[in-house]
Design a protein around this motif. Sequence first.
Motif, mmCIF file in Angstrom:
data_model
loop_
_atom_site.group_PDB
_atom_site.id
_atom_site.type_symbol
_atom_site.label_atom_id
_atom_site.label_comp_id
_atom_site.label_asym_id
_atom_site.label_seq_id
_atom_site.Cartn_x
_atom_site.Cartn_y
_atom_site.Cartn_z
ATOM 1 N N PHE A 1 0.828 -1.212 0.000
ATOM 2 C CA PHE A 1 0.000 0.000 0.000
ATOM 3 C C PHE A 1 0.867 1.268 0.000
ATOM 4 C CE2 PHE A 1 -2.431 3.074 2.782
ATOM 5 C CZ PHE A 1 -3.215 3.540 1.751
ATOM 6 N N ALA A 2 1.691 1.422 1.057
ATOM 7 C CA ALA A 2 2.509 2.640 1.158
ATOM 8 C C ALA A 2 3.822 2.439 0.428
ATOM 9 C CB ALA A 2 2.772 2.960 2.623
ATOM 10 N N MET A 3 3.979 3.218 -0.647
ATOM 11 C CA MET A 3 5.218 3.132 -1.429
ATOM 12 C C MET A 3 5.583 4.526 -1.913
ATOM 13 S SD MET A 3 4.610 -0.228 -3.762
ATOM 14 C CE MET A 3 2.981 0.311 -4.241
ATOM 15 N N PRO A 4 6.857 4.733 -2.203
ATOM 16 C CA PRO A 4 7.245 6.044 -2.731
ATOM 17 C C PRO A 4 6.683 6.247 -4.133
ATOM 18 C CG PRO A 4 9.133 4.550 -2.699
ATOM 19 C CD PRO A 4 8.010 3.846 -1.998
ATOM 20 N N GLN A 5 6.552 7.508 -4.498
ATOM 21 C CA GLN A 5 6.081 7.942 -5.829
ATOM 22 C C GLN A 5 4.611 7.636 -6.098
ATOM 23 O OE1 GLN A 5 8.703 8.215 -9.086
ATOM 24 N NE2 GLN A 5 10.281 6.967 -8.057
ATOM 25 N N MET A 6 4.226 6.361 -6.055
ATOM 26 C CA MET A 6 2.813 6.053 -6.289
ATOM 27 C C MET A 6 2.420 4.909 -5.369
ATOM 28 S SD MET A 6 0.850 4.813 -9.738
ATOM 29 C CE MET A 6 1.085 6.268 -10.733
ATOM 30 N N ASN A 7 1.385 5.131 -4.572
ATOM 31 C CA ASN A 7 1.034 4.072 -3.634
ATOM 32 C C ASN A 7 0.155 3.012 -4.294
ATOM 33 O OD1 ASN A 7 -1.743 4.675 -3.386
ATOM 34 N ND2 ASN A 7 -1.288 6.294 -1.893
ATOM 35 N N VAL B 1 -2.932 1.959 -3.884
ATOM 36 C CA VAL B 1 -4.303 2.260 -4.294
ATOM 37 C C VAL B 1 -4.310 3.116 -5.557
ATOM 38 C CG1 VAL B 1 -6.400 3.456 -3.611
ATOM 39 C CG2 VAL B 1 -5.245 1.968 -1.986
ATOM 40 N N GLY C 1 1.392 -3.271 5.672
ATOM 41 C CA GLY C 1 1.638 -3.123 7.116
ATOM 42 C C GLY C 1 0.682 -2.124 7.746
ATOM 43 N N MET C 2 -0.096 -1.430 6.904
ATOM 44 C CA MET C 2 -1.060 -0.448 7.411
ATOM 45 C C MET C 2 -2.456 -0.843 6.965
ATOM 46 S SD MET C 2 1.297 2.686 6.211
ATOM 47 C CE MET C 2 0.146 3.955 6.551
ATOM 48 N N GLU D 1 -5.528 1.822 7.115
ATOM 49 C CA GLU D 1 -5.523 2.874 6.097
ATOM 50 C C GLU D 1 -5.854 2.288 4.726
ATOM 51 O OE1 GLU D 1 -3.289 2.469 8.408
ATOM 52 O OE2 GLU D 1 -3.117 4.362 9.498
#
Lengths: 644, 119
Positions: free
Chosen positions: B51-57, B59, B79-80, B83
């Motif tokens: 889900f949470a990644m740099p540049q483009m998540n 979703v 891990g989230m 959210e």
Amino acid sequence: MNPMPSSGPEHFAPYPGKILNALARTHHVEAPLASEPAWRRAWRELRESLPDGKKLDQPAWQRRHRIVLWILVAHVPLLWVFGVWGGQAIGASFRAEGLFHVTAEILLLLALIGAAAWPSFPRRARATLASFALVTCSGLLTHFSGGFVEAHFHFFVVLAIIAFYQDWFPFTLGILYVAVHHGVVGTLWPESVYNHTAGVTYPWAWALIHATFILGIAAVLTTLTHLQLRAESQRERATEAMRREQERTRLVLENTGSIVFATDDKLRWTMLQGRDLAGVALDPETNLGRSVYDVVQKEHPEIVAVYERALAGESFSTDLEFRGRVLHAMFRPQWDVETGRPIGVMGCATDITERARAERAERLALMQRSNIENLKAAERFRRQLFNTAAHELNTPLTPIQIQLQMLRSGQLGELNREQEKALEMLERNMNRLGTLAKDILDVARIQNARLELHATPVDFSRLVAECIESFEAAAKARGIHLAVEVDQGIVAAVDERRITQVLFNLLSNATKFTSDGGTVAVRARTIDSKVRVSVEDTGRGLRAEDITRLFQPFSQVSDGEAPREGSGLGLYITRGIIERHGGRIWAESAGPGKGATFAFEIPLDPARAGKDGNGAHPTDPRGTARAPEEAVTTDGRQPDLLLQ
Amino acid sequence: MVVDDDKDIRDSLAQLLEASWVGVQALQAEDGLDGLRLLEARQVDCVLTDFAMPQMNGVELLCRVFERWPTMPAVILTGMPDEARRAQTVFRPREVPVLAKPVDVPVLVRLLACTLSEQ
């Protein structure tokens, strides 16, 4: 103010001396005027220094004038009798006048008295006429008595005139009138004046000597009296000036607010002034003369100490609190000039209560603000740390778990016995780490009020049965009896996964702390539209002091027998979940060794579920409206959702 | 295709997938943008993304993916989870499964099997 730019002689040159003098007086020019000769100035100064009667106000002058008039009137019959018969009665040398003569002279005297009593005449004229009458009176008495009482009688008269009218003008004219009278009468009718020297050779010389003598005596008397009066007048003027100065000081002190005080060496107040005295309820009227010990000691012993410090010889400024007011006070010791001993304390004080209050409030507000800021920052940091820890733990755990699973499933090749043992240990600890990570995440959710519930109608008999099933094998192995008493048909709107977690936690604790062969009983029933679930065991039991802190994070109960297991977060999370459902959880125990009961209650009513909890609704309505970009930052960092 | 900014996770997942299904090739991408490039270039059957990644998540990535390939099977592994679950509601009525890290491997494998078989 002096409106003249300069008082130099050239400035006054075009004006005649008299005008200049008047100008100088009206404008208070002190410098000697150029056009005024020395003798005139001396005369002016003498005249100005002479008593001019103006000091007497009208009623006082009237009183004195009336007394003089009565004295004069009282002398009229006396003189008449004395004039007609007295001379003959006393002796041959005393000449009596004829009845006609005496009456004529008395009438003259009466005329003078009458004129002096005339109310429409000016004051000075009446005083002058009265002084003429007085000297006439004494002259007639002298004349009728053959010169017997002349010398000292005249002195008294002169003194009376000066004392009564305090005016040089009637006095001077009275003296001149006597001198002229004696000169004229003594020259023209010497035998009527100098009757003992009948047939004098140089009557004019005698008359001159006589008049000069009278003038001389009068001059001496005048000078003496004048000096005396002038000294008095100067004293009075000085006193008056001082009084005025004091009055001004008093007015200033009373109206500027500040308190001015002075004490003697026994610390008794000799001065207490100032508007601020009212604020500290210190009335000067009643407190002057009282000592600091009497008035202040009981309420403010520290202020007495300050007075004593000043009396000991120290000069200082200090802030005092007195009767609810804050005073900024200055203290100065007073010394006896000759002996050098302290004779008192002097000082002033200003009420600075409002300022002090404002400053204190400001300081307090500043401190509170900074405290709150610090607390907020600490709380922000703590939450961030917790949140980050929870999430960041999960990332490295994921590949470990996958790799362990692949090893376990044989996808990476067969394992020998030692490798399998090692794998078991790895898996066991991996699971512990995983549980800890989940627990921390749950704690973070609870603390941030972000524990989300997905409520569905749940049948508790099924839920309990499913949970019990998971523990049956382990319990059986240890000879623990699992008893279930659940009323049928209990359906509540709860988050099934979360309530299962709660039950798991409670059951796991109960079986963990129950010795082999014991009993764990799970009961569920409805009470007042609430479902109550309890897990009772026959285990180690709880001490009273432990019960109070059981539901706090990291509060593991250990009596030294059993090893500590788990994170110590389980019951805290359990409580968080139950409270989020609008319920409550508690523990009971009869004491160590007597088993324990953990129970919780949750409202059955789905409408109430979750609303009595500690924050957000089960599903955040904002989540649906949000674009994904807003929900998670694109740089991969934790979105700071906590700091709202 | 496995999209995750953590190389170890990517490698492990790829290894797991390739070991679980014979003939499957797991493509790896570091973030959403990288994943999009890969999708353009290669044939992809299923997207397993963080889900949470740099540049483009994750979703955002799936939004773009569903624009082009509306039926593309997808799973979010994160891990989230809170959210991610909230964010995935943008795909409604479609439900994208969200799995929390650390992942229960058998569950993941079953879920992927279901998703792929549906397709």
